[in-house]
Design a protein around this motif. Sequence first.
Motif, PDB file in Angstrom:
ATOM      1  N   ARG A  17      -2.238   2.755 -33.058  1.00 30.37           N
ATOM      2  CA  ARG A  17      -3.470   3.350 -32.543  1.00 30.37           C
ATOM      3  C   ARG A  17      -3.315   3.637 -31.049  1.00 30.37           C
ATOM      4  NH1 ARG A  17      -7.313  -0.667 -33.127  1.00 30.37           N
ATOM      5  NH2 ARG A  17      -6.871  -0.536 -35.338  1.00 30.37           N
ATOM      6  N   ALA A  18      -2.739   2.680 -30.318  1.00 29.77           N
ATOM      7  CA  ALA A  18      -2.516   2.868 -28.886  1.00 29.77           C
ATOM      8  C   ALA A  18      -1.560   4.028 -28.640  1.00 29.77           C
ATOM      9  CB  ALA A  18      -1.970   1.587 -28.255  1.00 29.77           C
ATOM     10  N   GLN A  19      -0.560   4.170 -29.490  1.00 26.98           N
ATOM     11  CA  GLN A  19       0.395   5.277 -29.365  1.00 26.98           C
ATOM     12  C   GLN A  19      -0.330   6.610 -29.524  1.00 26.98           C
ATOM     13  OE1 GLN A  19       3.378   5.433 -32.470  1.00 26.98           O
ATOM     14  NE2 GLN A  19       4.883   6.256 -31.026  1.00 26.98           N
ATOM     15  N   GLY A  20      -1.229   6.694 -30.490  1.00 25.54           N
ATOM     16  CA  GLY A  20      -2.006   7.912 -30.693  1.00 25.54           C
ATOM     17  C   GLY A  20      -2.931   8.193 -29.517  1.00 25.54           C
ATOM     18  N   GLN A  21      -3.542   7.128 -28.993  1.00 26.07           N
ATOM     19  CA  GLN A  21      -4.419   7.293 -27.838  1.00 26.07           C
ATOM     20  C   GLN A  21      -3.632   7.768 -26.627  1.00 26.07           C
ATOM     21  OE1 GLN A  21      -5.966   3.254 -27.993  1.00 26.07           O
ATOM     22  NE2 GLN A  21      -8.036   4.053 -28.326  1.00 26.07           N
ATOM     23  N   LEU A  22      -2.452   7.218 -26.448  1.00 23.04           N
ATOM     24  CA  LEU A  22      -1.623   7.626 -25.308  1.00 23.04           C
ATOM     25  C   LEU A  22      -1.204   9.083 -25.441  1.00 23.04           C
ATOM     26  CD1 LEU A  22      -0.275   6.928 -22.666  1.00 23.04           C
ATOM     27  CD2 LEU A  22       1.667   6.019 -23.966  1.00 23.04           C
ATOM     28  N   ALA A  23      -0.862   9.503 -26.651  1.00 28.23           N
ATOM     29  CA  ALA A  23      -0.520  10.911 -26.866  1.00 28.23           C
ATOM     30  C   ALA A  23      -1.707  11.808 -26.521  1.00 28.23           C
ATOM     31  CB  ALA A  23      -0.087  11.142 -28.319  1.00 28.23           C
ATOM     32  N   ALA A  24      -2.914  11.349 -26.858  1.00 28.40           N
ATOM     33  CA  ALA A  24      -4.116  12.119 -26.528  1.00 28.40           C
ATOM     34  C   ALA A  24      -4.329  12.178 -25.018  1.00 28.40           C
ATOM     35  CB  ALA A  24      -5.336  11.506 -27.207  1.00 28.40           C
ATOM     36  N   GLY A  33      -7.709  18.020 -18.644  1.00 29.76           N
ATOM     37  CA  GLY A  33      -8.918  17.361 -19.134  1.00 29.76           C
ATOM     38  C   GLY A  33      -9.747  16.748 -18.021  1.00 29.76           C
ATOM     39  N   GLU A  34     -10.995  16.478 -18.341  1.00 31.56           N
ATOM     40  CA  GLU A  34     -11.910  15.866 -17.376  1.00 31.56           C
ATOM     41  C   GLU A  34     -11.415  14.480 -16.964  1.00 31.56           C
ATOM     42  OE1 GLU A  34     -14.697  17.103 -15.940  1.00 31.56           O
ATOM     43  OE2 GLU A  34     -14.240  19.013 -16.928  1.00 31.56           O
ATOM     44  N   CYS A  35     -11.486  14.210 -15.688  1.00 35.10           N
ATOM     45  CA  CYS A  35     -10.992  12.952 -15.128  1.00 35.10           C
ATOM     46  C   CYS A  35     -11.635  11.746 -15.815  1.00 35.10           C
ATOM     47  CB  CYS A  35     -11.261  12.918 -13.625  1.00 35.10           C
ATOM     48  SG  CYS A  35     -10.657  11.428 -12.814  1.00 35.10           S
ATOM     49  N   GLN A  36     -12.934  11.780 -15.997  1.00 37.45           N
ATOM     50  CA  GLN A  36     -13.642  10.652 -16.609  1.00 37.45           C
ATOM     51  C   GLN A  36     -13.142  10.402 -18.033  1.00 37.45           C
ATOM     52  OE1 GLN A  36     -17.878  10.993 -16.555  1.00 37.45           O
ATOM     53  NE2 GLN A  36     -18.220   9.051 -17.576  1.00 37.45           N
ATOM     54  N   ASP A  37     -12.911  11.455 -18.786  1.00 38.70           N
ATOM     55  CA  ASP A  37     -12.415  11.314 -20.154  1.00 38.70           C
ATOM     56  C   ASP A  37     -11.000  10.745 -20.184  1.00 38.70           C
ATOM     57  OD1 ASP A  37     -14.814  12.393 -21.043  1.00 38.70           O
ATOM     58  OD2 ASP A  37     -13.992  14.435 -21.197  1.00 38.70           O
ATOM     59  N   VAL A  38     -10.162  11.219 -19.262  1.00 40.31           N
ATOM     60  CA  VAL A  38      -8.786  10.732 -19.182  1.00 40.31           C
ATOM     61  C   VAL A  38      -8.775   9.244 -18.858  1.00 40.31           C
ATOM     62  CG1 VAL A  38      -6.609  10.875 -17.893  1.00 40.31           C
ATOM     63  CG2 VAL A  38      -7.806  12.975 -18.569  1.00 40.31           C
ATOM     64  N   THR A  40     -11.173   7.035 -19.254  1.00 43.46           N
ATOM     65  CA  THR A  40     -11.749   6.269 -20.361  1.00 43.46           C
ATOM     66  C   THR A  40     -10.718   6.038 -21.460  1.00 43.46           C
ATOM     67  OG1 THR A  40     -13.957   7.131 -19.902  1.00 43.46           O
ATOM     68  CG2 THR A  40     -13.572   6.261 -22.114  1.00 43.46           C
ATOM     69  N   GLN A  41      -9.986   7.079 -21.827  1.00 41.85           N
ATOM     70  CA  GLN A  41      -8.965   6.947 -22.868  1.00 41.85           C
ATOM     71  C   GLN A  41      -7.792   6.092 -22.398  1.00 41.85           C
ATOM     72  OE1 GLN A  41      -8.955   7.780 -26.125  1.00 41.85           O
ATOM     73  NE2 GLN A  41     -11.104   8.181 -25.675  1.00 41.85           N
ATOM     74  N   LEU A  42      -7.437   6.217 -21.134  1.00 45.05           N
ATOM     75  CA  LEU A  42      -6.355   5.404 -20.591  1.00 45.05           C
ATOM     76  C   LEU A  42      -6.737   3.925 -20.604  1.00 45.05           C
ATOM     77  CD1 LEU A  42      -3.535   5.851 -19.514  1.00 45.05           C
ATOM     78  CD2 LEU A  42      -4.501   6.081 -17.232  1.00 45.05           C
ATOM     79  N   ALA A  43      -7.979   3.622 -20.291  1.00 45.57           N
ATOM     80  CA  ALA A  43      -8.454   2.239 -20.351  1.00 45.57           C
ATOM     81  C   ALA A  43      -8.400   1.712 -21.785  1.00 45.57           C
ATOM     82  CB  ALA A  43      -9.874   2.141 -19.802  1.00 45.57           C
ATOM     83  N   ALA A  44      -8.721   2.558 -22.754  1.00 47.38           N
ATOM     84  CA  ALA A  44      -8.657   2.152 -24.161  1.00 47.38           C
ATOM     85  C   ALA A  44      -7.219   1.839 -24.569  1.00 47.38           C
ATOM     86  CB  ALA A  44      -9.245   3.243 -25.048  1.00 47.38           C
ATOM     87  N   VAL A  45      -6.277   2.657 -24.106  1.00 47.05           N
ATOM     88  CA  VAL A  45      -4.856   2.408 -24.403  1.00 47.05           C
ATOM     89  C   VAL A  45      -4.436   1.070 -23.803  1.00 47.05           C
ATOM     90  CG1 VAL A  45      -2.496   3.179 -23.973  1.00 47.05           C
ATOM     91  CG2 VAL A  45      -4.254   4.845 -24.542  1.00 47.05           C
ATOM     92  N   SER A  46      -4.805   0.852 -22.566  1.00 42.27           N
ATOM     93  CA  SER A  46      -4.441  -0.379 -21.883  1.00 42.27           C
ATOM     94  C   SER A  46      -4.994  -1.604 -22.610  1.00 42.27           C
ATOM     95  CB  SER A  46      -4.952  -0.337 -20.443  1.00 42.27           C
ATOM     96  OG  SER A  46      -4.627  -1.518 -19.768  1.00 42.27           O
ATOM     97  N   LYS A  47      -6.246  -1.532 -23.006  1.00 46.35           N
ATOM     98  CA  LYS A  47      -6.866  -2.652 -23.713  1.00 46.35           C
ATOM     99  C   LYS A  47      -6.190  -2.897 -25.058  1.00 46.35           C
ATOM    100  CE  LYS A  47     -11.264  -4.596 -25.092  1.00 46.35           C
ATOM    101  NZ  LYS A  47     -12.709  -4.486 -25.036  1.00 46.35           N
ATOM    102  N   ALA A  48      -5.865  -1.834 -25.773  1.00 49.54           N
ATOM    103  CA  ALA A  48      -5.193  -1.979 -27.066  1.00 49.54           C
ATOM    104  C   ALA A  48      -3.831  -2.644 -26.905  1.00 49.54           C
ATOM    105  CB  ALA A  48      -5.049  -0.614 -27.737  1.00 49.54           C
TER     106      ALA A  48
END
Length: 87
Positions: A17-24, A33-38, A40-48
């Motif tokens: 899942r983290a691999q997919g998030q990182l690819a995104a 992409g929007e800074c806030q979205d990037v 947010t997704q980067l934080a999700a990858v880190s947490k995973a």
Amino acid sequence: MQVDEESMKPVLNRLRRAQGQLAAVIAMVESGGECQDVVTQLAAVSKALDRAGFKIVASGMRQCLSDDSGTPPMTQEELEKLFLTLA
């Protein structure tokens, strides 16, 4: 450290899942992409990744403390260092 396959299934799922998030995240950065979205997704990858690391350590704690493979068990200092690496 060898951990049984059943314990590793949730870890592998989390890592995939983290691999997919990182690819995104990479795609978002490449497409402007929007800074806030990037972020947010980067934080999700880190947490995973953090949670996967903690799960690996927790699942393997028994093996780390009393490994029957002939290698000496990990010392308390080594275990502390391992946990702090994830902190």
